[in-house]
Design an enzyme around this catalytic site. Structure first.
Site, mmCIF file in Angstrom:
data_model
loop_
_atom_site.group_PDB
_atom_site.id
_atom_site.type_symbol
_atom_site.label_atom_id
_atom_site.label_comp_id
_atom_site.label_asym_id
_atom_site.label_seq_id
_atom_site.Cartn_x
_atom_site.Cartn_y
_atom_site.Cartn_z
ATOM 1 N N HIS A 475 -10.108 16.471 11.433
ATOM 2 C CA HIS A 475 -8.719 15.992 11.444
ATOM 3 C C HIS A 475 -8.496 15.119 10.220
ATOM 4 C CE1 HIS A 475 -11.163 12.755 13.101
ATOM 5 N NE2 HIS A 475 -10.238 11.932 12.642
ATOM 6 N N ASP A 477 -6.623 11.308 9.268
ATOM 7 C CA ASP A 477 -6.216 10.159 10.065
ATOM 8 C C ASP A 477 -4.723 9.832 9.988
ATOM 9 O OD1 ASP A 477 -8.702 9.813 11.145
ATOM 10 O OD2 ASP A 477 -9.365 8.381 9.625
ATOM 11 N N HIS A 547 -11.930 15.138 8.053
ATOM 12 C CA HIS A 547 -13.286 14.779 8.481
ATOM 13 C C HIS A 547 -13.437 14.991 9.986
ATOM 14 C CE1 HIS A 547 -10.759 11.225 9.033
ATOM 15 N NE2 HIS A 547 -11.527 10.963 10.079
ATOM 16 N N ARG A 557 -23.997 7.532 20.748
ATOM 17 C CA ARG A 557 -23.652 7.211 19.350
ATOM 18 C C ARG A 557 -22.508 6.213 19.345
ATOM 19 N NH1 ARG A 557 -19.559 8.727 15.604
ATOM 20 N NH2 ARG A 557 -20.246 9.682 13.641
HETATM 21 O O1 LIG Z 1 -17.002 8.246 14.489
HETATM 22 C C1 LIG Z 1 -16.855 8.793 13.397
HETATM 23 O O2 LIG Z 1 -17.802 8.978 12.620
HETATM 24 C C2 LIG Z 1 -15.476 9.245 12.946
HETATM 25 C C3 LIG Z 1 -14.404 9.039 13.964
HETATM 26 C C4 LIG Z 1 -13.055 9.421 13.441
HETATM 27 O O3 LIG Z 1 -12.897 10.033 12.435
HETATM 28 C C5 LIG Z 1 -11.835 8.979 14.134
HETATM 29 O O4 LIG Z 1 -11.951 8.403 15.214
HETATM 30 O O5 LIG Z 1 -10.732 9.181 13.581
HETATM 31 FE FE LIG Z 2 -10.828 10.027 11.779
#
Ligand SMILES: O=C(O)CCC(=O)C(=O)O
Ligand SMILES: [Fe+3]
Length: 580
Positions: A475, A477, A547, A557
Site C-alpha cells: 500500500h 500511506d 510498501h 513481530r
Molecule cells: O510494520 C511495518 O513494517 C510496516 C507497517 C505499515 O506500512 C503500515 O502500517 O502502514
Molecule cells: Fe504503511
C-alpha cells in the site's frame, strides 16, 4: 505588610486596548497612542513577570532530581515521601502566586479573552498606532509601527502601500523600519566585516537561550481544556496532574518551533539554532579565528553529525590550526530544550542503497531495554484493553493483531493498567524518531505527528500452511494504490496529509515479517528490510514508496508505526493533549 503593594495597579491591557480603539474612532490620536503603547507595555510586563516568577520560584523551590528524572510526577509510595513531595508543590504554587501578585496586583485581573489574545498576536495594536503617529507627524514611530504590523500581515495591501509611501518620504531612515516585537534577532550576512557578524550571531545565540527559558517557563500556565467537555472532565488527583503535566511537556517541546517562527511566516525557519552555529563557524573562519571556528563547527555537528560540508570544514580548520590542538577543542555545551541526536545512531542503508530518494534505514535508534519495555507495553495493553493476544488481523486471517495508540497508552497509564513510565517511553521514543527523520531528510519545516501506533502481529500457528498472503498488503500511506493501473489516488479516505512515515522495529525473534518496498505494481520488490530492535525505516509517505510486510509465519513481530505531517493543523491530538 500585605498592603505594601496595594497602591500599585497595573492596568489590564484588554481594557487599555478598548480605550485606544474607542479614541481612534473619535480621532483622538494622543489618547490612542497613550493607551495602545501602555497596552503593549503591560502585556509585555505580564508576560515577563510570569516567566521571571516561574524561573525564580523554580530555583528557590526546586523539586530535586527525583521528579525531574521521572518526568511524570509520581510521588514515592511512602506517605511521608508524599508529604514531602506535596509540600514542595505547595511551596512552588505559593511562591509563584505571591510573586505574581506582588508584581501584577491580582494575576487573574490580566486574564484576557481569546479574541483579545488574537488581536495582539495579529499585531493589530500597531495598525492603530501607525495611523495615530502618522496623524501627529511622528514619522519614525509611524514607520516602526507600520513595519511591525506588516511583518505579521504580509498580505495587507494597504500597509504595504503605506510602507512604500514612507520609503519615499524625506526624513524617513532605513533604521526606522524595525520590528518592535522581535524577540530574537535572526541574522543575515548583511555586513562585510565578518568579525562584527560573529559578535552579532553570538548575541543572537544568547538571546535564543534566554527566549527558550522564558518560553518554557510560560508553558507552566493553566490547563487547557480544549477538546474536553469542561463539565465532564472529572479526573482524580493523579490523573489531573498527569494530564496537565503532559500538556506542559508538550508545550515545552514546542518551544523549539515557536522560537524558530516569526510573525508573518507560516513556516518556522529551518534548522534555526544549528544554522546560527553554521554562520558562526563561517564568521570565525573569515576572521581567521580557527579555535572558535572549530568549536562552532563541532557544535553544528551535534545536530547533523553526517553533514559533509561541515565535516570538511572541520578537517580544514583542524589542519590549519594543527591537529593536536584541534583535538582539544570540543563542542559548546548546548543547553536544555535543545535535543541533540545521539552518536550511536547509524545510517545502515542510504536512499541509493534502498533504490529510492526518500528512503533511509537507521540502526541504534533505541536500546534493547527500551525495545523490551515497549513490547511489554503492547502486550499489557492488549491484555488489559482489548482481550489477550488482540484481535484477528485486519490484513491477514493467519495472524492476530494488537495495536495501541499514544492516547490509549496514556489512558491505560492513568487507569493504572500499564506503567506510566512505559507510556512516557512510548511518547519520548516516538519523539526521538520524529527528530531523527526530520533531521535526516533535512526538511525545510518541522514534522508533526499525525498518528502513532504500537503494533504487534502474531502468527496463528495452525493457520500457516499453504499461506500465500502478506502480513500487510502492499500500500501507500497517503493515497489509495490501484496497482492494476500503476496509479495512486490521493483523495480521502486515504490519509492525504501524511507526508513521512517511519517504522521503529522492536524485535527479530519471529519468522517472516520482512518489510518490502515495491514498484507501483505492488509486485516488483525494490528493497527489503529485516526488522530488528532499534532499527528505523523512514520514507516519504507518497506514491514513490509503495510498501508492505511479508507474512509473519512464527512468533510475534512488534513495531511502532509513526506517520508525520508537515501541516501543523493535522497534528495528532494527544500531542496537544485532549481526549477522543
Ligand atoms: O510494520 C511495518 O513494517 C510496516 C507497517 C505499515 O506500512 C503500515 O502500517 O502502514
Ligand atoms: Fe504503511
Amino acid at each position: 505588610d500585605t498592603n505594601l503593594s496595594s497602591h500599585f495597579v497595573l492596568e489590564p491591557y484588554d481594557f487599555l486596548f478598548d480605550t485606544a480603539v474607542e479614541a481612534y474612532y473619535k480621532g483622538d490620536w494622543l489618547t490612542v497612542i497613550l493607551n495602545m503603547e501602555k497596552a503593549l507595555r503591560n502585556k509585555a510586563t505580564v508576560r515577563s513577570v510570569k516567566a521571571q516568577c516561574r524561573m525564580s520560584c523554580a530555583n528557590r523551590t526546586s523539586f530535586g532530581d527525583r521528579l525531574a528524572g521521572l518526568g511524570v510526577p509520581i510521588p514515592g509510595s511512602g506517605s511521608v515521601e508524599d508529604l514531602g513531595f506535596f509540600q514542595k508543590i505547595l511551596k512552588r504554587a505559593d511562591c509563584v502566586n505571591s510573586c505574581e501578585t506582588e508584581k501584577l496586583g491580582s494575576p487573574t485581573m490580566h486574564q484576557v479573552t481569546g479574541e483579545v489574545q488574537l488581536e495582539f498576536s495579529k499585531r493589530t495594536p500597531y495598525n492603530y498606532l501607525q495611523v495615530a503617529y502618522f496623524k501627529i507627524n511622528k514619522l519614525d514611530k509611524a514607520v516602526a509601527a507600520a513595519h511591525t504590523f506588516y511583518q505579521a500581515n504580509p498580505d495587507h495591501m494597504e500597509m504595504r502601500q503605506n510602507l512604500e509611501y514612507y520609503r519615499m518620504m524625506a526624513g524617513v531612515k532605513e533604521e526606522d523600519f524595525k520590528d518592535l516585537e522581535a524577540r530574537t534577532h535572526m541574522s543575515y550576512y548583511s555586513d562585510d566585516s565578518f568579525g562584527l557578524a560573529a559578535k552579532h550571531f553570538e548575541v543572537a545565540v544568547d538571546e535564543y537561550f534566554t527566549a527558550d527559558k522564558e518560553c518554557r517557563a510560560l508553558c507552566e500556565g493553566a490547563y487547557n481544556y480544549d477538546g474536553y467537555n469542561y463539565m465532564e472532565y472529572s479526573a482524580d488527583l493523579f490523573q489531573a496532574m498527569t494530564d496537565h503535566y503532559l500538556q506542559i511537556l508538550n508545550c515545552k517541546q514546542h518551544c523549539v518551533v515557536e522560537l524558530a517562527s516569526t510573525a508573518g511566516r507560516d513556516k518556522p525557519f529551518e534548522d534555526f539554532l544549528p544554522s546560527h552555529f553554521n554562520y558562526l563557524q563561517f564568521s570565525y573562519y573569515n576572521s581567521e579565528k580557527y579555535e572558535q571556528a572549530i568549536e562552532c563547527a563541532r557544535t553544528f555537528l551535534l545536530f547533523h553529525p553526517d553533514d559533509e560540508v561541515m565535516n570538511q570544514n572541520l578537517a580544514y580548520y583542524s589542519a590549519v590550526l594543527g591537529e593536536d590542538k584541534a583535538k582539544t577543542i570540543s563542542a559548546r555545551q548546548v543547553q536544555s530544550g535543545v535535543s541533540v541526536l545521539h552518536d550511536n545512531i547509524k545510517v545502515t542503508m542510504t536512499p541509493q542503497q534502498l533504490n529510492g530518494s526518500q528512503r533511509v534505514l537507521l540502526d541504534g535508534v533505541i536500546s534493547d531495554d527500551e525495545c523490551r519495555e515497549l513490547q511489554r507495553l503492547s502486550n499489557a495493553a492488549a491484555l488489559k484493553g482489548d482481550g489477550y493476544r488482540g484481535r484477528p488481523s485486519p490484513h491477514s486471517p493467519s495472524e492476530m493483531f494488537q495495536g495501541v495508540t499514544v492516547l490509549k497508552a496514556v489512558k491505560l497509564g492513568q487507569e493504572g493498567k500499564v506503567p506510566l513510565k512505559s507510556t512516557r517511553l512510548f511518547f519520548d521514543l516516538s519523539e526521538k524518531v520524529r527528530k531523527v527523520v526530520e533531521s535526516y531528510f533535512h526538511l525545510e519545516t518541522p514534522l508533526y505527528f499525525s498518528y502513532s501506533h504500537l503494533v504487534c502481529r502474531s502468527a496463528i500457528d495452525e493457520k500457516q500452511e499453504e499461506r500465500k498472503d502478506l502480513s500487510h498488503p502492499v500500500h501507500v500511506d497517503n493515497c489509495l494504490l490501484v496497482s492494476e493501473i500503476n496509479e495512486c489516488i490521493k483523495e480521502p479516505p486515504a490519509y492525504t496529509h501524511r507526508d513521512y512515515s517511519a517504522i521503529l522495529y522492536l524485535n527479530d525473534d519471529f519468522e517472516g515479517g520482512d518489510f518490502i518496498f515495491t514498484e507501483l505494481d505492488a509486485k516488483t520488490v525494490t528493497a527489503e528490510v529485516r526488522p530488528q530492535c532499534g532499527r528505523v525505516v523512514g520514507f516519504g509517505a507518497g506514491k514513490e514508496n509503495p510498501h508492505g510486510v511479508r507474512a509473519v509465519t512464527k512468533g510475534q513481530r512488534c513495531a511502532v508505526a509513526l506517520w508525520f505531517t508537515l501541516d501543523p493543523t493535522h497534528e495528532e491530538k494527544v500531542r496537544t493533549i485532549s481526549v477522543d
